[in-house]
Every structure is written in C-alpha cells, then in structure tokens.
Design a protein around this motif. Structure first.
Motif, mmCIF file in Angstrom:
data_model
loop_
_atom_site.group_PDB
_atom_site.id
_atom_site.type_symbol
_atom_site.label_atom_id
_atom_site.label_comp_id
_atom_site.label_asym_id
_atom_site.label_seq_id
_atom_site.Cartn_x
_atom_site.Cartn_y
_atom_site.Cartn_z
ATOM 1 N N ARG A 154 0.765 -1.285 -0.076
ATOM 2 C CA ARG A 154 0.016 -0.118 -0.038
ATOM 3 C C ARG A 154 0.848 1.222 0.084
ATOM 4 N NH1 ARG A 154 -3.515 -1.766 4.894
ATOM 5 N NH2 ARG A 154 -1.473 -2.307 5.650
ATOM 6 N N GLY A 155 2.077 1.158 0.497
ATOM 7 C CA GLY A 155 2.872 2.263 0.482
ATOM 8 C C GLY A 155 3.435 2.652 -0.837
ATOM 9 N N PRO A 156 3.718 1.824 -1.700
ATOM 10 C CA PRO A 156 4.181 2.427 -3.229
ATOM 11 C C PRO A 156 2.899 2.951 -3.848
ATOM 12 C CG PRO A 156 5.352 0.426 -2.863
ATOM 13 C CD PRO A 156 4.384 0.764 -1.816
ATOM 14 N N TRP A 213 8.314 8.046 4.056
ATOM 15 C CA TRP A 213 8.242 8.451 5.502
ATOM 16 C C TRP A 213 6.764 8.977 5.618
ATOM 17 C CZ3 TRP A 213 6.916 13.088 7.640
ATOM 18 C CH2 TRP A 213 7.090 13.031 9.064
ATOM 19 N N VAL A 214 6.262 9.524 4.725
ATOM 20 C CA VAL A 214 4.725 10.210 5.019
ATOM 21 C C VAL A 214 3.880 8.779 5.179
ATOM 22 C CG1 VAL A 214 2.826 11.347 4.142
ATOM 23 C CG2 VAL A 214 5.202 12.447 3.865
ATOM 24 N N TYR A 215 4.035 7.886 4.543
ATOM 25 C CA TYR A 215 3.125 6.844 4.481
ATOM 26 C C TYR A 215 3.426 6.351 6.015
ATOM 27 C CZ TYR A 215 0.958 2.287 3.808
ATOM 28 O OH TYR A 215 0.272 1.098 3.954
ATOM 29 N N ARG A 216 4.664 5.894 6.163
ATOM 30 C CA ARG A 216 5.035 5.202 7.524
ATOM 31 C C ARG A 216 4.517 5.877 8.554
ATOM 32 N NH1 ARG A 216 9.499 4.917 5.883
ATOM 33 N NH2 ARG A 216 10.628 6.133 7.207
ATOM 34 N N THR A 217 4.678 7.164 8.736
ATOM 35 C CA THR A 217 4.617 8.104 9.682
ATOM 36 C C THR A 217 3.002 8.131 10.065
ATOM 37 O OG1 THR A 217 6.784 8.770 9.811
ATOM 38 C CG2 THR A 217 5.377 10.123 11.047
ATOM 39 N N LEU A 218 2.469 8.694 9.070
ATOM 40 C CA LEU A 218 0.914 9.369 9.411
ATOM 41 C C LEU A 218 -0.092 8.418 8.752
ATOM 42 C CD1 LEU A 218 1.994 13.058 7.949
ATOM 43 C CD2 LEU A 218 1.883 12.007 10.134
ATOM 44 N N VAL A 219 0.283 7.546 7.768
ATOM 45 C CA VAL A 219 -0.988 6.730 7.098
ATOM 46 C C VAL A 219 -1.096 5.383 7.775
ATOM 47 C CG1 VAL A 219 -1.859 5.890 5.155
ATOM 48 C CG2 VAL A 219 -0.822 8.058 4.940
ATOM 49 N N ARG A 220 0.181 4.553 7.577
ATOM 50 C CA ARG A 220 0.340 3.087 7.868
ATOM 51 C C ARG A 220 -0.249 2.952 9.557
ATOM 52 N NH1 ARG A 220 -0.178 -0.747 9.500
ATOM 53 N NH2 ARG A 220 0.912 -2.787 9.725
ATOM 54 N N PHE A 278 4.028 11.393 -19.476
ATOM 55 C CA PHE A 278 4.257 9.921 -19.394
ATOM 56 C C PHE A 278 4.484 9.272 -18.111
ATOM 57 C CE2 PHE A 278 6.011 9.755 -23.901
ATOM 58 C CZ PHE A 278 4.929 9.369 -24.422
ATOM 59 N N ALA A 279 5.238 10.034 -17.176
ATOM 60 C CA ALA A 279 5.272 9.563 -15.876
ATOM 61 C C ALA A 279 4.025 9.568 -15.041
ATOM 62 C CB ALA A 279 6.271 10.685 -15.176
ATOM 63 N N LEU A 280 3.036 10.812 -15.449
ATOM 64 C CA LEU A 280 1.644 10.840 -14.864
ATOM 65 C C LEU A 280 0.998 9.552 -15.197
ATOM 66 C CD1 LEU A 280 -0.735 12.094 -13.432
ATOM 67 C CD2 LEU A 280 -0.726 13.335 -15.348
ATOM 68 N N ALA A 281 0.852 9.230 -16.506
ATOM 69 C CA ALA A 281 0.185 7.934 -16.840
ATOM 70 C C ALA A 281 0.494 6.920 -15.971
ATOM 71 C CB ALA A 281 0.248 7.704 -18.424
ATOM 72 N N ALA A 282 1.814 6.457 -15.742
ATOM 73 C CA ALA A 282 2.308 5.430 -15.081
ATOM 74 C C ALA A 282 2.122 5.449 -13.535
ATOM 75 C CB ALA A 282 3.861 5.294 -15.038
ATOM 76 N N ALA A 283 2.102 6.741 -12.894
ATOM 77 C CA ALA A 283 1.913 6.975 -11.515
ATOM 78 C C ALA A 283 0.158 6.595 -11.488
ATOM 79 C CB ALA A 283 2.224 8.346 -11.203
ATOM 80 N N PHE A 284 -0.511 7.331 -12.268
ATOM 81 C CA PHE A 284 -1.737 7.244 -12.291
ATOM 82 C C PHE A 284 -2.261 5.493 -12.160
ATOM 83 C CE2 PHE A 284 -6.161 6.818 -14.165
ATOM 84 C CZ PHE A 284 -7.002 7.767 -13.030
ATOM 85 N N LEU A 285 -1.819 4.855 -13.223
ATOM 86 C CA LEU A 285 -2.204 3.438 -13.297
ATOM 87 C C LEU A 285 -1.841 2.673 -12.032
ATOM 88 C CD1 LEU A 285 -0.978 2.320 -16.816
ATOM 89 C CD2 LEU A 285 -3.037 2.452 -16.018
ATOM 90 N N ASN A 286 -0.681 3.145 -11.314
ATOM 91 C CA ASN A 286 -0.130 2.551 -9.972
ATOM 92 C C ASN A 286 -1.185 2.786 -8.900
ATOM 93 O OD1 ASN A 286 0.919 1.216 -7.984
ATOM 94 N ND2 ASN A 286 2.998 2.137 -8.221
ATOM 95 N N ALA A 287 -1.550 4.133 -8.846
ATOM 96 C CA ALA A 287 -2.371 4.605 -7.661
ATOM 97 C C ALA A 287 -3.714 4.124 -7.854
ATOM 98 C CB ALA A 287 -2.181 6.276 -7.815
ATOM 99 N N VAL A 288 -4.321 4.426 -9.052
ATOM 100 C CA VAL A 288 -5.644 3.881 -9.179
ATOM 101 C C VAL A 288 -6.101 2.247 -9.332
ATOM 102 C CG1 VAL A 288 -7.804 4.391 -10.496
ATOM 103 C CG2 VAL A 288 -6.271 6.086 -9.892
#
Length: 141
Positions: free
Chosen positions: A6-8, A53-60, A107-117
């Motif tokens: 879930r972190g990535p 760090w944000v994920y580990r500290t605030l979300v996880r 291109f980077a946005l497309a890749a990040a969006f595919l991973n996030a969603v």
C-alpha cells in the motif's frame, strides 16, 4: 526486503498530484523536486523516500496490518524509471524545450496514475521483463 504494497500506491497517488500540478503550471522546479523524490527512493530505498516517510509515519499507523508484503526491488526500479523521465523533463524545462518537459511529465503521470488507481505498476513490470531477459542471457542463476 519486503514492504507493505500500500506504501508504493500511496506514493503513486502523491506523485500523480505533483505531476498534474507540473502539467498545469509547466513548472520545471516542481518536476525537479519530484525527480529528487524519485532519486531518494531509487538510491536509498522506498523507506528513505519522503513519500515513504509520510506513509510510514502518518498513514500506516491508522491502517490494519498488511495482509501481504512484496519485494521492494520492483517498486524501487520503478522509482528509477520515474527518475529518468523526471530528469529528462526537468532538463527540457531548463533548456527551454518545454514540450519535452510536458511530454515526459505526461508519461510519468500515466504510469503513476495506473499504479495509484489500479495497482498496476509499469516500472515493476519492466523490472520483471529485464530480470527475465537477464536470466536468458546469463546462464548462472
């Protein structure tokens, strides 16, 4: 090293937001900052990345324990791919070739969006292809 998958995805969501802002503003500086985030994740590992760090500290701490873990190497490789795109885009913005910055950020946005969603990591898939090719080329396991 095993990581919470879930972190990535969380990092990809933040990256998506940053890259949308880059495309809306044409900010080479913002893309350069994202390149630094990618570099830290690539060189130091996902735990050294600011988004990690944000994920580990605030979300996880607010989530249930992960039901599975995954190898850190494919997402770390994906950070390197993102770094390459962000670095080329930053160079484009700095040299006045804005279309190159916008194209690589897109291109980077497309890749990040595919991973996030959808949880589909293009860079991770590239990692597996490279590893398979290395296995065919290198007879030693």
């Amino acid at each position: 090293m095993q990581i919470d998958p879930r972190g990535p995805r969380f990092a990809a969501a933040l990256t998506t937001l940053v890259l949308i802002a880059v495309l809306l503003t044409g900010s080479g500086l913002l893309l350069a900052l994202q390149a630094v985030v990618f570099a830290l994740g690539t060189i130091g590992g996902l735990r050294r990345s600011p988004y990690g760090w944000v994920y580990r500290t605030l979300v996880r701490p607010r989530l249930a324990p992960p039901t599975t873990t995954e190898d850190e190497r494919p997402p770390r490789f994906a950070q390197g791919v993102g770094l390459a795109f962000a670095a080329i885009g930053t160079l484009g913005f700095l040299t006045g070739v804005a279309w190159l910055g916008l194209l690589t950020a897109g291109f980077a946005l497309a890749a990040a969006f595919l991973n996030a969603v959808f949880g589909y990591c293009l860079g991770c898939e590239m990692y597996l292809v490279v590893r398979r090719a290395q296995g065919r080329l290198d007879p030693t396991p």
